[in-house]
Structure formats: structure tokens, C-alpha cells
Design a protein around this motif. Structure first.
Motif, mmCIF file in Angstrom:
data_model
loop_
_atom_site.group_PDB
_atom_site.id
_atom_site.type_symbol
_atom_site.label_atom_id
_atom_site.label_comp_id
_atom_site.label_asym_id
_atom_site.label_seq_id
_atom_site.Cartn_x
_atom_site.Cartn_y
_atom_site.Cartn_z
ATOM 1 N N ARG A 98 -47.707 -14.436 -13.787
ATOM 2 C CA ARG A 98 -47.357 -15.136 -15.034
ATOM 3 C C ARG A 98 -47.374 -14.244 -16.260
ATOM 4 N N GLY A 120 -43.310 -13.748 -14.651
ATOM 5 C CA GLY A 120 -42.970 -15.159 -14.533
ATOM 6 C C GLY A 120 -41.873 -15.474 -13.539
ATOM 7 N N GLU A 166 -50.076 -16.136 -8.338
ATOM 8 C CA GLU A 166 -50.575 -17.511 -8.451
ATOM 9 C C GLU A 166 -50.646 -18.190 -7.085
#
Lengths: 121, 121
Positions: free
Chosen positions: A47, A82, A108
Motif C-alpha cells: 500500500r 497500491g 497485505e
């Protein structure tokens, strides 16, 4: 100050595990990691940071949801922060990853492939 | 997002000037620059940042006041911030420099070798 050059081939000869990045150098708060890839990794996202791959030997693929990028020896690619991606290599590929210290390889994603993120070699 | 790999050899074929770094990629606020070195640069210091050299082809030397480091193809070195250094290459050498965007090649030194620091190729 370290006084010797860092030889990537010599460092790569010191480990054999796939998907287990090994840190070889730091520049400010960034790390240079060597990794051996074979097979398919896991879809994930970083991210907060871009991530660079530079292939030292062999060939790898960086998959995105809308395209794949092939990387051969002497080629590099910047995965923008991202953006979900996955890495793949049909045959074993040796690459350097450059990214900030502390970045987790699986981003993530919750995965058994999550590696220790500060293993030096 | 760029969709193609960055081939270092192809990028290097696009310019011939010595001591004139060309940016090929950015990662966050860092740049990857290719440079052709031949002869001797100038003693200089980067007060605020480390600087990485990775040799793509040939051989170069990073001189410090108390030692020299030889770098061959496939070898890298991190020059620590604040440490005076000079680069040299007897024969033409092709290298990648990795450092924050905006770093001036001659650092704090006043030199005719100071290059445009954001030339893309």
C-alpha cells in the motif's frame, strides 16, 4: 564502512530457498534483497511503497490484473505502490528486490509464503 | 503505469557521453540512473544521502581517502553519506546509480563535470 564490493552471484550461491529474500545492502532506509523465485507467488499489494525487481539470472513474470510483464536478465521493473501483483517463474530465476526496509514480501496478503523480512546474507 | 520491462543494455545503447547520468526509472522518491564512466571523476561528498553503484559492464573503482574499492560487472557498493569519494574507470564502464531524486553528481564540489540531474532516457 564496508570495504568490499558486494558480488551478487557470490551472495546468491549462499542460499537456495525460494521466495525467501536475503538482504545484501542498505542505502538510507532502503534495502537491496536477493531472491530466488520458482513457481507462483501470491497476489498481494504494497500500500505504501513502489517496489523494484531487477533480474540477475533467468526470467520472471510480474502479473497484474490486466497484463503480465516479462523480465529477463538485465531488465528491471517498478511495481507502483497500491497495485496488486503476483510474481511467477517457470524455471528458477534470481532477482534483486529494492524497497524500503520493513516491507513484507506478501504485502497485505495473509499467506504461508510470508517471509522474515530482515534476513541478511 | 509503464507496461514494459526496462532493459539496461538497450538504454545504455542510447547515449555515449561519459559522466552524464540518465534516469531510467523512479521508485518513490529515488531514481535509477545509468552512467558511462571513463577516466577520473572529481572528489566530492553527498552530505545527505548514501549512494549505490551497481556495475553492469566493465570495471570501475570508487576511491576513498583511505582505500579504493574495485567493482566489476554484477557487483555493487554503497557509498555512505558524508564520505568523500571519487570514481574512476581505466576503460569505459557502464554502471547504475541509485539515489534520491535531485542528487547532484558532483555533490558539494564545484566542478565542470556537474551534470543535469534529471535527464531521462
Amino acid at each position: 564502512m564496508k570495504t568490499n564490493a558486494i558480488n551478487l552471484t557470490e551472495k546468491l550461491a549462499k542460499f537456495s530457498e525460494h521466495w525467501s529474500p536475503r538482504v545484501v545492502a542498505e542505502m538510507n532506509d532502503y534495502q537491496f534483497k536477493l531472491v530466488k523465485l520458482q513457481g507462483e507467488f501470491v497476489w498481494h499489494t504494497h500500500r505504501d511503497t513502489d517496489e523494484v525487481f531487477l533480474v540477475v539470472q533467468g526470467e520472471m513474470e510480474i502479473g497484474f490484473r490486466d497484463r503480465d510483464v516479462i523480465l529477463k536478465a538485465g531488465e528491471m521493473f517498478v511495481v507502483p505502490k497500491g497495485v496488486e501483483h503476483i510474481t511467477r517463474a517457470k524455471a528458477e530465476c534470481h532477482a534483486m528486490i529494492i524497497e524500503p526496509r520493513g516491507v513484507i514480501n506478501t504485502g497485505e496478503a495473509d499467506s504461508k509464503l510470508t517471509a522474515n523480512n530482515d534476513l541478511w546474507i
